[in-house]
Design an enzyme around this catalytic site. Structure first.
Site, PDB file in Angstrom:
ATOM      1  N   HIS A 180     -11.421   2.982  18.462  1.00 48.02           N
ATOM      2  CA  HIS A 180     -12.841   3.293  18.602  1.00 48.02           C
ATOM      3  C   HIS A 180     -13.500   2.192  19.421  1.00 48.02           C
ATOM      4  O   HIS A 180     -13.084   1.033  19.371  1.00 48.02           O
ATOM      5  CB  HIS A 180     -13.537   3.331  17.233  1.00 48.02           C
ATOM      6  N   CYS A 274     -17.843  -0.479  11.075  1.00 45.92           N
ATOM      7  CA  CYS A 274     -17.333   0.807  10.599  1.00 45.92           C
ATOM      8  C   CYS A 274     -18.028   1.255   9.328  1.00 45.92           C
ATOM      9  O   CYS A 274     -18.222   2.445   9.104  1.00 45.92           O
ATOM     10  CB  CYS A 274     -15.826   0.729  10.363  1.00 45.92           C
TER      11      CYS A 274
END
Length: 281
Positions: A180, A274
């Protein structure tokens, strides 16, 4: 950390300004590693659920102590990765885009977070192509940096631009450890980023150097502990405690680094960012 007088003086000449933020987080009530969908996940490594919760609570409490608003999203049994709230979507400019996950194991998170968005008065919309929320969609001032290569489909970038009315800059990732964008790049304020150059293609690196010539480039030692998976309010940067070199770079640049230990949640491939969905007004 020992800082020379000259460096300390230089830091004071470039003061950073805090802006109070609005975050959403989901407790790791059901967190475990029961499947492997990124290189950090190992189903043979046990998770200490009590420690994971304590570390997460410390992160939440850190935000509260800094004056930020933290909304809690109820966890759902059977969705162990729901603790990684950043992946839930993108809420900005009156639009709530809900994530469309690549892996079937995470599909249920879209339903849960869409329901939460609706409860807050938003009208959640979905993209046709895979997008994994603020895992790959990072707001920097008036633009969105958008990752691709492993999760979010590049066609989703144009959809995000249409939905938000903001320019979207596509950045391709090449190292599966940085699956990511928020694992390889951190937004520090409206014009400042930090990133790990080897995680990106040559083209992406050239774009970043053009857009952010004063960006902080971190070393492998810090990147490999997901040190860039950090959250900044423009002054304070909450980051994984193991990223000590990055912390020193932040200090030199005039930021106030705050290290937190999220070692249990790192077992699932995530850390500070996250676990943190920013809600933009």
């Amino acid at each position: 950390m020992t800082i020379s007088p000259d460096v300390a003086a230089e830091s004071t000449r470039t003061p950073r300004t805090q802006r109070l933020r609005h975050y959403a987080m989901t407790p790791p009530t059901y967190f475990t590693v029961e499947y492997a969908i990124n290189p950090w996940m190992d189903t043979s490594t046990p998770v200490d659920a009590r420690l994971a919760l304590a570390q997460w609570e410390n992160l939440r409490d850190t935000y509260v102590r800094l004056g930020h608003t933290v909304d809690l999203v109820a966890p759902v049994a059977g969705l162990p990765d729901m603790v990684y709230a950043a992946n839930a979507g993108l809420i900005i400019n009156g639009t709530a885009v809900v994530a469309q996950f690549k892996h079937a194991e995470r599909y249920g998170e879209s339903v849960a977070y869409a329901a939460w968005m609706a409860e807050r008065g938003h009208d959640p919309v979905a993209t046709r192509h895979v997008n994994e929320g603020q895992g790959d969609l990072l707001v920097v001032g008036s633009m969105i940096l958008a990752g691709t290569g492993f999760r979010t489909h590049p066609h989703a970038h144009a959809e995000i631009a249409d939905l938000t009315g903001m320019p979207v800059i596509s950045l391709e990732l090449v190292d599966p450890r940085f699956y990511h964008l928020d694992t390889a790049l951190s937004v520090l304020d409206d014009s400042t980023i930090a990133y790990y150059p080897p995680a990106f293609t040559d083209h992406a690196r050239a774009q970043l150097r053009r857009l952010f010539p004063d960006a902080i480039e971190v070393a492998s030692t810090d990147a490999y502990v997901l040190g860039l998976n950090a959250v900044s309010d423009g002054k304070h940067v909450v980051h994984p405690a193991q990223a000590t070199g990055f912390a020193e770079q932040l200090y030199h640049a005039g930021f106030h680094p705050i290290g937190v230990d999220l070692s249990e949640l790192l077992k699932g491939g995530g850390s500070v960012k996250c676990c943190t969905l920013e809600v933009f007004s």
